[in-house]
Design an enzyme around this catalytic site. Sequence first.
Site, PDB file in Angstrom:
ATOM      1  N   ASN A   7       0.868  -1.185   0.000  1.00  0.00           N
ATOM      2  CA  ASN A   7       0.000   0.000   0.000  1.00  0.00           C
ATOM      3  C   ASN A   7       0.903   1.234   0.000  1.00  0.00           C
ATOM      4  O   ASN A   7       1.490   1.577   1.024  1.00  0.00           O
ATOM      5  CB  ASN A   7      -0.900  -0.036   1.243  1.00  0.00           C
ATOM      6  CG  ASN A   7      -1.848   1.145   1.304  1.00  0.00           C
ATOM      7  OD1 ASN A   7      -1.790   2.048   0.460  1.00  0.00           O
ATOM      8  ND2 ASN A   7      -2.722   1.148   2.282  1.00  0.00           N
ATOM      9  N   ARG A  91      -2.882  -2.038  -3.257  1.00  0.00           N
ATOM     10  CA  ARG A  91      -4.036  -1.146  -3.131  1.00  0.00           C
ATOM     11  C   ARG A  91      -3.861  -0.040  -4.165  1.00  0.00           C
ATOM     12  O   ARG A  91      -2.823   0.636  -4.176  1.00  0.00           O
ATOM     13  CB  ARG A  91      -4.076  -0.550  -1.729  1.00  0.00           C
ATOM     14  CG  ARG A  91      -5.125   0.511  -1.589  1.00  0.00           C
ATOM     15  CD  ARG A  91      -5.155   1.062  -0.179  1.00  0.00           C
ATOM     16  NE  ARG A  91      -6.238   2.001  -0.052  1.00  0.00           N
ATOM     17  CZ  ARG A  91      -6.080   3.280   0.298  1.00  0.00           C
ATOM     18  NH1 ARG A  91      -4.887   3.749   0.568  1.00  0.00           N
ATOM     19  NH2 ARG A  91      -7.122   4.068   0.386  1.00  0.00           N
ATOM     20  N   HIS A 180     -12.628   3.555   0.259  1.00  0.00           N
ATOM     21  CA  HIS A 180     -12.612   2.530   1.321  1.00  0.00           C
ATOM     22  C   HIS A 180     -13.244   1.240   0.811  1.00  0.00           C
ATOM     23  O   HIS A 180     -13.814   0.463   1.586  1.00  0.00           O
ATOM     24  CB  HIS A 180     -13.398   2.970   2.584  1.00  0.00           C
ATOM     25  CG  HIS A 180     -12.803   4.106   3.338  1.00  0.00           C
ATOM     26  ND1 HIS A 180     -13.559   5.085   3.937  1.00  0.00           N
ATOM     27  CD2 HIS A 180     -11.518   4.428   3.599  1.00  0.00           C
ATOM     28  CE1 HIS A 180     -12.777   5.949   4.547  1.00  0.00           C
ATOM     29  NE2 HIS A 180     -11.520   5.573   4.341  1.00  0.00           N
ATOM     30  N   ARG A 241     -11.803  16.187   7.242  1.00  0.00           N
ATOM     31  CA  ARG A 241     -12.614  16.522   6.059  1.00  0.00           C
ATOM     32  C   ARG A 241     -14.021  16.923   6.473  1.00  0.00           C
ATOM     33  O   ARG A 241     -14.605  16.318   7.375  1.00  0.00           O
ATOM     34  CB  ARG A 241     -12.702  15.327   5.105  1.00  0.00           C
ATOM     35  CG  ARG A 241     -11.372  14.910   4.506  1.00  0.00           C
ATOM     36  CD  ARG A 241     -11.603  13.872   3.400  1.00  0.00           C
ATOM     37  NE  ARG A 241     -10.356  13.247   3.018  1.00  0.00           N
ATOM     38  CZ  ARG A 241     -10.081  11.951   3.195  1.00  0.00           C
ATOM     39  NH1 ARG A 241     -10.970  11.134   3.739  1.00  0.00           N
ATOM     40  NH2 ARG A 241      -8.922  11.465   2.825  1.00  0.00           N
ATOM     41  N   GLU A 384      -8.093  -4.551   5.522  1.00  0.00           N
ATOM     42  CA  GLU A 384      -7.961  -4.258   4.091  1.00  0.00           C
ATOM     43  C   GLU A 384      -6.843  -5.084   3.464  1.00  0.00           C
ATOM     44  O   GLU A 384      -6.945  -5.517   2.324  1.00  0.00           O
ATOM     45  CB  GLU A 384      -7.734  -2.757   3.897  1.00  0.00           C
ATOM     46  CG  GLU A 384      -8.975  -1.971   4.317  1.00  0.00           C
ATOM     47  CD  GLU A 384      -8.776  -0.471   4.339  1.00  0.00           C
ATOM     48  OE1 GLU A 384      -8.861   0.147   3.284  1.00  0.00           O
ATOM     49  OE2 GLU A 384      -8.542   0.077   5.428  1.00  0.00           O
TER      50      GLU A 384
END
Length: 397
Positions: A7, A91, A180, A241, A384
């Site tokens: 990743n 990823r 995600h 955010r 993940e």
Amino acid sequence: MKILVINCGSSSLKYQLIDMDDESVIAKGLCERIGIEGSVLTQTVPGRDKYVVEQPMPSHNEAIRLVMDALEDSVHGVIKSTDEISAIGHRVVHGGTSFSESCIVDENVKQVIRDRFDLAPLHNPANLMGIEACEAGMPGKKNVAVWDTGFGMAIPEKAYLYAIPYEYYEKYGIRRYGFHGTSHMFVSGEAIRFGGLDPKTAKVIVCHLGNGGSVSASIGGKCVDTSMGLTPLEGLIMGTRSGDIDASVVQFICNKEGKSVDDVLTILNKKSGVLGISGVSSDFRDVGTAAAEGNHRAQAALDAFVYRVAKYIGAYTAAMNGVDAIAFTAGVGENDKDTRKKVCEYLGYLGVKIDDAANDVRGKNTIISAPDSKVKVMLLPTNEELAIARETKRLTE
Ligand code: AMP
């Protein structure tokens, strides 16, 4: 079968070597400060001390070389040779409209990653660098791209179209993509398995509540809506955010403060969310501590965060005409029982009942709803890396 999961960020590279026979982590590590002075690799192997290598990593190529050396190291390593690695899963953040499924990397896939540099300017270039570094360092091995946007690509037109002139969708692919995706795919699958739901019809809402946050709705494991949009800015209130916002706010701040659109977008991405409202921190624990000490803005941030999550659950229940299970995951979702409880307090109308004793748990698969709750509510840790490794195994075996 051993799978290496990579990743890449712009200056970092996370990796895990996973034994797919029992899905255990053989080793995991992190290269930091790639391309910056002070590069360092830290590798962790269960039951051993951390292995730290401080060595220059001018690019991801050197980082991958160091990862290979660390994995093969005669003292700190875990394999004799990288020949033992069957395939590498990456990823990749944005696959645009081209890919909904994970795929083996070829020139066409690399071109799609390049074509979407505009939509993921920080991530896609780094993801491609990671792939090319693996191709150079371990030639002949299959690399698999697992898209963060993949799961969301299944959503129907009515959910992905923005109500702006259609030509922007046609010309630039401006639509909802969702992010995600590996987490939502993994956790919605776990919800069906762990919750004993019908894999063909189960209506599942996953709340991925971490520093970044998003909600997805899926029926029978297929995503029907998701809260992040063209970029990860849309949807929930997050660590930094803003989530959903009236687009006019951008123009208003530009005019009032003499800022550019780019400046305001940076504020919405990096200085907003619970950090922006509270003024305390982007870390939910710090904000929670401040709220407990009576800081009004910290409490307001947490209240707004929980309210937004509950609104999305309501919206997605309507979108699916029902919900069988709601799953909480990621840093806040897995660790913070108060947030789970407060979200669920909004859901009495759905017949949701939380079992406080069951909810007093962290980081392990648990049904936290009461036996007579009309909806199963669960805590399901995301993974993940394992999701990427499973996809890599499926495509390369
Ligand atoms: P993630 O992005 O999934 O790693 O999640 C990171 C976020 O989870 C941070 O804001 C942490 O403060 C939050 N978090 C971790 N543990 C807890 C906890 N016990 N209570 C509240 N928030 C937590």
